[in-house]
Design an enzyme around this catalytic site. Structure first.
Site, PDB file in Angstrom:
ATOM      1  CB  SER A  88       3.548  -0.957  -0.212  1.00  0.00           C
ATOM      2  OG  SER A  88       4.575  -1.747  -0.743  1.00  0.00           O
ATOM      3  CG  ASP A 221      10.644   1.949   1.473  1.00  0.00           C
ATOM      4  OD1 ASP A 221      10.834   0.728   1.346  1.00  0.00           O
ATOM      5  OD2 ASP A 221       9.523   2.482   1.467  1.00  0.00           O
ATOM      6  CG  HIS A 248       8.015  -0.486   2.778  1.00  0.00           C
ATOM      7  ND1 HIS A 248       7.890   0.329   1.668  1.00  0.00           N
ATOM      8  CD2 HIS A 248       7.058  -1.454   2.646  1.00  0.00           C
ATOM      9  CE1 HIS A 248       6.916  -0.133   0.897  1.00  0.00           C
ATOM     10  NE2 HIS A 248       6.395  -1.207   1.460  1.00  0.00           N
TER      11      HIS A 248
END
Length: 271
Positions: A88, A221, A248
């Site tokens: 991320s 995601d 995610h």
């Protein structure tokens, strides 16, 4: 010659970097799998994350937020190369490290990560690299470290939205653990991630583009959406792309598949 042979028999050292609000704890399954397979693994807590006690609302620069990773890289012996893995917003941390320490990085791996060569330099960078969760409603608890009349300095996805947005395909035990450990993320510091200055001691022949990059896409995601991942890949193409049928957080939802892809990526980038 003997030293060279010894180094080839040692499995690589992985440095795992979490995303906003997370911590080194996010990687516990991957760390276990990698270490049990003989790899050396380090999990970094960035400022205000994990067990670091800094307040997210006190962090205004990306350099401050990313200092634990930069300090870690700086302390490595000059002859040691690591594999950096960022999840991320941890992708921004990895990219900054590749700018500053290109000779110490054998491979950079982006897992559902923000992959922008120079950070947030343009509106396009923000569009591609900043999660847009507006479709889910009012999802953030915000902190205002500079005062209530200023822009927020920190954000944390509210508990009632965390599983739906971040962990919807992950085991309930892991989303429960995350709800206990997630901390406000320093959004002002992260949005100030810009990588333009070149250190005078960095050899231009070993710049950021000389570090091999792998991107691992996460097709379900809801944070860094597939179209954002595709846009970043198109603008700064990595040397390889892998795909995971995950949310995610593949370190929770598909840990064995993620482990397998990391091993594959490492093997394909060994000299």
């Amino acid at each position: 010659m003997g030293e060279n042979n010894d180094s080839l028999t040692l499995k690589p050292h992985l440095v795992l970097v979490h995303g906003i609000s997370g911590g080194g704890w996010c990687w516990y399954k991957i760390r276990c799998l990698m270490e049990n397979s003989g790899y050396r693994v380090s999990c970094v807590d960035l400022k205000s994350a994990g067990i670091d006690q800094t307040s997210a609302d006190s962090l205004l620069s990306f350099d401050d937020y990313n200092k634990p990773l930069l300090d870690f890289m700086s302390a490595l012996p000059d002859n040691e190369q690591v594999i950096l893995v960022g999840h991320s917003a941890g992708g921004l941390s990895v990219t900054q490290a590749t700018h500053k320490f290109p000779k110490k990085i054998r491979l950079a791996v982006y897992v559902a990560a923000t992959m922008l060569k120079l950070g947030y330099m343009s509106d396009e960078d923000v569009k591609d690299g900043v999660p847009d969760l507006s479709e889910f409603g009012d999802v953030y608890d915000l902190g205002f470290g500079l005062g209530p009349d200023q822009n927020p300095t920190s954000a944390l996805v509210k508990k009632e939205f965390q599983r739906k947005i971040i962990y919807h395909l992950s085991p309930h035990e892991d989303s429960t653990l995350a709800a206990m450990l997630l901390r406000p993320g320093p959004i002002t510091a992260i949005l100030n991630a810009r990588f333009v200055a070149v250190d005078v001691d960095v050899d231009v022949d070993h710049n950021v583009d000389k570090v091999p990059r792998i991107y691992i896409k996460t097709v379900h995601d809801r944070v860094v959406k597939p179209e954002q991942q595709a846009a970043m890949i198109k603008r700064w193409p990595p040397s390889d792309i892998y795909v995971l049928d995950s949310d995610h957080s593949p370190f929770f939802s598909t840990p064995f598949l993620l482990f397998g892809l990391l091993v594959k990526a490492i093997a394909s980038n060994l000299d």
